[in-house]
Each structure stands twice: as structure tokens, then as C-alpha cells.
Enzyme design. Structure first.
Site, short mmCIF file in Angstrom:
data_model
loop_
_atom_site.label_atom_id
_atom_site.label_comp_id
_atom_site.label_asym_id
_atom_site.label_seq_id
_atom_site.Cartn_x
_atom_site.Cartn_y
_atom_site.Cartn_z
CG ASP A 36 -2.24 -0.85 0.52
OD1 ASP A 36 -2.01 -1.94 0.00
OD2 ASP A 36 -2.66 -0.98 1.95
CE LYS A 131 -0.60 -9.28 1.85
NZ LYS A 131 -1.24 -7.49 2.53
CG HIS A 133 -3.62 -12.14 1.40
ND1 HIS A 133 -3.44 -10.79 1.10
CD2 HIS A 133 -4.13 -12.39 2.07
CE1 HIS A 133 -4.82 -10.86 1.21
NE2 HIS A 133 -5.65 -11.97 1.46
CG HIS A 226 -1.66 -3.47 5.07
ND1 HIS A 226 -3.00 -3.32 5.63
CD2 HIS A 226 -2.52 -3.75 3.81
CE1 HIS A 226 -4.58 -3.87 5.25
NE2 HIS A 226 -4.20 -3.83 3.80
CG ASP A 332 0.73 -5.09 -2.48
OD1 ASP A 332 0.74 -3.32 -1.66
OD2 ASP A 332 0.54 -5.23 -1.09
CG ASN A 333 -1.47 -2.23 -3.29
OD1 ASN A 333 -2.17 -3.57 -3.50
ND2 ASN A 333 -1.48 -0.99 -2.34
CE LYS A 393 -5.31 -2.08 -0.69
NZ LYS A 393 -5.01 -2.60 0.33
#
Length: 743
Positions: A36, A131, A133, A226, A332-333, A393
Site C-alpha cells: 500500500d 506477508k 496472502h 498497510h 504491491d499497489n 488502490k
């Protein structure tokens, strides 16, 4: 006779199977995957947040301005790990649900090998820290299956967490295939990011001790940034005044620095404010003070993570590994919109429909970033993090999918501090790494025929600034938001949830001339738009994107109901280990009963069963000669009964939650099936109980209620029996409304 036998075998030559050998000069690979973090948040991408270690990697290597992801974490990880599109491998959306269609199983299919599975046969040791996921969270319990866990997908060792997020002071941790207790606490100075760095260094040191000449792949994925935004208080306060000028000025300043760096073209501009974002000056002083502190917690979390990444990089130098280690840093985004318009001090209350009013936020401002907070910043700072891009995101505009990418490899990348502007995508990482290492993707892994890689190597762009971008189109889809990039053009559609897909308005941008997606050319060039939209549908059919599904909360509800099936009784015997939250009884919006079968000797106290942590959850416990049950949704709702006259011996201590058609839920305490106390429970669990799981006989390290953890039960606990009723109401719509941050 025996001598003849011995002579016959002695005449044979001994043989040792040849160990796998990597290509000559094959680099070590260290992938550092942030969570994030927006396009502009690293110092080397325009921010004034302190990221000196990431910045030194950029100075010794490359930055990409055109790297793209999938808009969400599970999906980007699936693409990064496999070199295929996320829908193609079965992770079309979050790992938290399975929609029943091939593109949406929440688990990487066996036909899509991971990078670890591809490199291990070539002599690489493989380590995963942080992480994961990319496995259905209802497969993270004690019966697994563990075939989708890191060790089941090619990694030799794993230390980290399985779900979308975890508390940074009391994390849900797994070592290899076994859940373990949190190693420390907030009071002891523990923080997960530091722990992950320690473990990464441990794995690298062990690697050097065992076989220093063998290459390694390390996948290091911290929880930063995050939510919950948790970081040392002194660092949060360091940033408290850093952003007092507000997000409008900060966006302009970041864009100016990006232009000076050459990251964005001189004609780039910041788009208009995103939906529901007001100018900084429109907010009162209390709001601005709160928003600064929430941004300070985010900035501190990133700064703190950079510091500990620096420790890992320093170890590479100490161990003489740095020269031939390819280090990749990315997100990741884009930055998250899940803090909504005003941000949260503890989002867990609002996720369960308990409002967090501004006055309460201000009253708790000094708690932000601490152990009983689930902090997230407001829309405005998320917009700023994505400078100069639109949206966030979850969205397929630039703010959701264009992300930082830093690469450094002293021995293999000649560039020093250069920038590459070619388009690249998460799906392209595996082909690029295989290209740089000098191996090809296998046709078969563990007896399973493999699907072709769908990404394209951008190794040539690493070597040459004028190398062409990939030639094939790249589609995007998330919660019905859609997009496609091809030959410098982009078509994109923002999809309001719950509306007809046919009603979406497609926009058209010439990315080569319009970095920020400001000038919509759809009316001027309808033929070009139609061409790209048609291409999107072709790609969507090819990669298992269809049928489109914009539901958020309902898919979580469906997953819970499918996992539950006809089961209504859960028995937890003495000796049971920790249960992750997604395999615990679903107590949301329904009546239920908890029965604790105990033997008391007098004066006993401690936790009978606890699910959750200090931010949200429930606990059933004995304290001060009384029986208590607490439903904590950012507000403790405790039902208590004195037990002074209770005789020693065997008893059943019970709690009943009775949902009513109107009015608050009733919380009832019983001893040997006799009611001893009753109270109204105004706020129950509507959407979410906790990120933290369930234990019996103690509460792990972040206490749900008003006692010091672990507060072990001093009596004899034989078992806990939880019985749920079939009167659950529909909580899915509420989950969609609060944009629950489970990703």
C-alpha cells in the site's frame, strides 16, 4: 560364498547424484515488497519521508516510472510470483474468498509454478519472510491444507503472516508450517518489521554458514505500510509537523521534485482532487491536526521499515554478498483509500457500525500508532501518496496500478541512478529474472504441466534506456474497475459498485503524452476507444476475468457460509493451539452460546476463551471473583457477575448472545445453566471480529479486555463449546459500505 558376494559389489564404482548447479555468475535475488505504498512515497520518487536505504539502492541502480501492478495485494503477489496474470492463475481478487469460478479461487493453481519452484532446481535456496496472502485464509488453520503455503510453493523456509494484515506489536505469525506466539509485545519494544528484518538476516547468515557459494532467492514482504499504521511514537511525533502545510501543497511539491528528477515529463500535472477530497484549507484546525498525525503514523511506518531494510542491506555488505545480489524494491499497489474521508484511529469500530466521531478521534490523537489502535489515514493523504496519479488502490486508474520499482545489482546492472520509462507490469518480473539469471521456465513442476508465462522480460530495458516497451497489451480488472494499456494508450473505466457494467463510462488517455490521465480523449477518438475496449474484452475472456463481479462484502459472507456449511457446534479441548480468525466460529450478527467446562478450586482467574486483540474481539474470563464477558469493538461492553458463593468443583460457565428483531442484543451470563447477569449489547460484530485469532485458556499478547496478557486461567479448563444459531442477519451490505480493508 559371502566373499564372492562382497567382491562382486566391491567391483562396482560408487556414485553420487550431481547436485543442481546454477548458471555461472547467477545472482542472488532479494525482492522487497512493500504494501500500500504510493507512487511518490519513497524519497527517490519525490517524497520528503526519510527512505535513505531505498534511495541509495536507486542511486546505485535504476528506477522505473512505468511499472504497474494489479491494484490489490493478493493479485499482485500472484502475478509477481508466477509470471502470469492473476486471473489466469486463480487469484482474480483477494485470497479471502472463492467465488467458484476458475479466475477467482483465491489460490495459485498448480499449473502456475512460482519463482521459487522455478529456481530451486537450479541450485537456489529460497526464503520467504513476511506477508504471503495468496492462499485462501480458510486454509490457514490447523488442518490446512498447507500445499498453498510458502513451503508448499517452493520456499525452503518461511517466517511471516498469512492474511492481508496483522498487528505490528502482536502479529499472527507462522514459522514454516506452524503458528507461533508473538515473540514480544509493545511494552517490550517489539515491532514486526524489526522482527522480519532479524529473521531475514538469520536466514542469510545461516545460508552463508552452510553454503556461501550457492545463490539464494529471498522474498521479504513487510506489513508496511498497510493499516494498521503502527510505528514507534518518537518517530510519529518526528513527522507531526512535517506535513502541516497539507496535501494540496504537498502534492505540488512532490510533482515539482519528480520533474526535477526526470521521473515524470515536464508537462505532467496533478489531477483535480479525487472524489470526496476537500482542499486542506476547508478543514478546521482540529481536523488538520488529526490528519497530520495520521499521515505522520504512515510516514513513520515507512521510515521505520526503510531503517530495518537498511540492516538487511548492511548484512549483504558484511557477508560479501552485495556485489552479486539483485535487489528489487516495489509496492504491491497504490496507496489505500480505506481510511475514507476522515481517517481512523481505530477502524475496527466503524467496520462494525460503531461510529468513530471526530471528537473521539481528537481525544485519542496521542494513541495513534499504538497497540490499541488500527489507524489509517484519510483520502487526502492517500491521494497525495499517489502523486501525480488519479484514484487509489482497488482502482484501475494510475493511482491504483502505477507503482515505484527500484532495482540495484552492482555486478550486473551498469546504470547508476538512471530512470527507465518503459511500461512494465508485475507479470513481467518472473520472465525478467529468469532472463537475467539465465534459466528458462520449466514445462513441468512436480509432475504438473505448466501454463506458458504471460509476462514479457524487460531485461533489455534494464540495459538500455531506449529499449522498447513490451509489445503485448496488458489488461486490468478489480471489483469491476477495468483498464487496458497497449502501445502507449490506455482505456479505463471506473465502476461504481452495484451499478450495471454496461453503464460504465470508458475514458481514453494517451499515456505517452498524458502521464497523469487528465486529458480524456474518448469523445475525440471514439474509434481508438472502441478498439481498446474490444481488446479488453478479448483479454478478459482469454485470462479468466469473466464473469465480472463487483461485490465486496457479499463475497466475504458467502465464503464464511460455505466454510461453515451445516456445522453449528465447535468444541475446543484443552491443549488446542491457536486458531486463525478465518477458521473460528462466525459470530457476526447472530445468536450464539459459549460454554466453558471448568473445574474450580477457589480464587481462580484468567481467560477462558479470547478471540481478537486490543482493537476488537471478545473475551470470556474470570477476574476479581467475578465472571465477565467483553465484546470490544473499540468500546468495551462488559457483562459481569460476582461468583463469591460458587463452590469449588466442576461447573459450566456460559455466555449467551441473543439477537433481537428490534433493540440491542442481549448478553447473558449463566453458571450451571442458571442466569446470573444480563445486559444490553449495543454494538455487536457486524462485519468483522478481528485480524487476530482465537485461543483458549489465555489471551496471547494484545489483550481484548481489561487485564494484562496473557492472563492464563488458573483453574482446570476441560473444553470450550461454541454453539451458533441460524438467525444471522445479512451483514454483507454493511461491509460494502465501509469498504472493509481485507486485502
Amino acid at each position: 560364498m559371502n566373499g564372492e558376494r562382497n567382491a562382486r559389489f566391491a567391483a562396482q564404482a560408487p556414485h553420487w547424484p550431481r547436485r543442481a548447479q546454477p548458471p555461472a555468475g547467477a545472482p542472488n535475488v532479494l525482492v522487497i515488497l512493500f504494501d500500500d505504498v504510493g507512487f511518490s512515497d519513497f524519497g527517490c520518487y519525490g517524497s520528503t519521508i526519510s527512505t535513505p536505504n531505498i534511495d541509495r539502492l536507486a542511486a546505485s541502480g535504476l528506477r522505473f516510472s512505468g511499472f504497474h501492478t494489479t491494484a490489490m495485494c493478493s493479485t499482485t503477489r500472484a502475478a509477481l510470483l508466477t509470471g502470469r496474470n492473476h486471473h489466469s492463475v486463480g487469484v482474480g481478487c483477494l485470497a479471502n474468498f472463492d467465488s467458484g469460478f476458475p479466475g477467482y479461487r483465491g489460490k495459485i493453481c498448480r499449473e502456475a509454478g512460482t519463482l521459487a519452484e522455478m529456481l530451486r532446481p537450479h541450485g537456489y535456496s529460497t526464503y520467504m519472510v513476511g506477508k504471503w496472502h495468496v492462499v485462501p485464509v480458510d486454509e490457514t488453520g490447523p488442518r490446512g491444507p498447507v500445499d498453498g503455503w510458502p513451503l508448499g510453493r517452493g520456499f525452503d523456509r518461511f517466517y511471516g503472516f498469512m492474511d492481508a494484515e496483522t498487528d505490528q506489536y502482536a502479529p499472527e505469525l507462522v514459522l514454516d508450517n506452524t503458528p507461533i506466539p508473538s515473540p514480544g509485545s509493545y511494552e517490550s519494544g517489539y515491532h514486526l518489521t524489526a522482527d522480519l528484518a532479524d529473521q531475514a538476516i538469520r536466514y542469510l547468515a545461516d545460508h552463508v554458514a552452510a553454503e556461501p557459494d550457492a545463490p539464494f532467492l529471498m522474498w521479504l514482504a513487510p506489513g508496511a505500510c498497510h493499516a494498521p499504521h503502527q510505528a514507534p511514537r518518537n518517530l510519529i511525533m518526528h513527522y507531526d509537523r512535517h506535513f502541516e502545510h497539507g496535501w494540496d501543497e504537498e502534492r505540488d511539491a512532490r510533482l515539482a521534485r519528480q520533474k526535477t528528477m526526470g521521473l515524470v515529463p515536464d508537462n505532467a500535472a496533478v489531477p483535480p482532487l479525487n472524489d470526496f477530497v476537500q482542499p486542506w484549507a476547508a478543514h478546521g484546525e482540529d481536523e488538520r491536526r488529526l490528519f497530520r498525525r495520521l499521515q505522520g503514523a504512515y510516514a513513520a511506518m515507512l521510515d521505520h521499515a526503510d531503517h530495518h531494510i537498511g540492516r538487511v542491506l548492511d548484512f549483504l555488505q558484511t557477508a560479501d554478498l552485495a556485489e552479486n545480489t539483485l535487489v528489487i524494491v516495489m509496492s504491491d499497489n497504490g496507496a489505500s483509500q480505506e481510511g475514507l474521508a476522515q481517517g481512523f484511529v481505530n477502524a475496527m469500530g466503524p467496520y462494525n457500525m460503531r461510529p468513530e466521531l471526530m471528537a473521539e478521534k481528537i481525544e485519542r490523537i496521542d494513541d495513534i500508532g499504538g497497540p490499541d489502535t488500527h489507524s489509517n489515514f484519510p483520502f487526502g493523504w492517500a491521494m497525495n501518496a499517489n502523486t501525480p496519479l488519479k484514484r487509489y488502490k482497488q482502482n484501475t486508474h494510475g493511482g491504483g496500478i502505477r507503482d515505484p520499482l527500484v532495482m540495484s545489482w552492482p555486478k550486473g546492472i551498469a546504470a547508476r541512478g538512471e530512470i527507465r520509462h518503459q511500461f512494465a507490469h508485475a507479470v513481467d518480473l518472473v520472465p525478467t529474472l529468469l532472463d537475467l539469471i539465465g534459466v528458462t521456465a520449466p514445462d513441468v513442476i512436480n509432475g504438473v504441466a505448466q501454463m506458458p508465462l504471460e509476462g514479457e522480460s524487460f531485461a533489455k530495458a534494464i540495459a538500455a534506456p531506449d529499449a522498447p516497451s513490451r509489445s503485448s497489451p496488458q489488461y486490468f480488472e478489480m471489483f469491476g474497475h477495468r483498464g487496458i494499456v497497449h502501445e502507449g494508450w490506455k482505456a479505463v473505466a471506473f465502476h461504481p459498485p452495484g451499478t450495471a457494467f454496461e453503464s460504465d463510462r470508458w475514458e481514453l488517455y494517451h499515456l505517452d503524452e498524458d502521464f497523469s490521465e487528465i486529458h480524456d480523449l474518448s469523445d475525440e477518438m471514439p474509434e481508438k476507444l472502441d478498439e481498446l475496449v474490444s481488446l479488453w474484452w478479448d483479454e478478459a475472456e482469454k485470462h479468466q476475468v469473466l464473469p465480472l463481479d463487483d461485490r465486496f462484502g457479499p463475497r466475504f459472507a458467502e465464503n464464511a457460509a460455505r466454510r461453515l456449511g451445516d456445522r453449528r457446534v465447535f468444541t475446543f479441548h484443552k491443549g488446542m493451539g491457536h486458531l486463525p480468525t478465518d477458521v473460528t466460529p462466525d459470530l457476526r450478527s447472530r445468536s450464539y452460546r459459549i460454554d466453558a467446562h471448568v473445574s474450580l478450586k477457589g480464587g481462580d482467574e484468567g481467560v477462558l476463551v479470547a478471540h481478537g486483540d486490543a482493537t476488537c474481539g471478545y473475551s470470556f474470563y474470570l477476574k476479581d471473583s467475578a465472571l465477565h464477558h467483553d465484546i470490544n469493538v473499540g468500546q468495551h461492553q462488559i457483562v459481569s457477575a460476582q461468583l463469591n458463593d460458587l463452590a469449588a468443583g466442576a461447573h459450566v460457565l456460559s455466555y449467551r448472545a441473543i439477537r433481537q428483531e428490534s433493540g440491542p442484543m442481549q448478553g447473558v451470563l449463566l453458571v450451571d445453566d442458571k442466569e446470573v447477569a444480563r445486559a444490553d449489547i449495543v454494538f455487536g460484530f457486524v462485519n468483522f471480529i478481528s485480524w487476530s485469532g482465537l485461543d483458549i485458556g489465555h489471551d496471547r499478547s494484545s489483550p481484548v479486555s481489561l487485564y494484562p496478557a496473557p492472563f492464563r486461567f488458573t483453574g482446570e479448563l476441560a473444553k470450550i463449546v461454541v454453539t451458533i444459531e441460524d438467525d444471522q442477519t445479512d451483514h454483507a451490505e454493511g461491509a460494502a459500505q465501509v469498504v472493509l480493508a481485507r486485502e
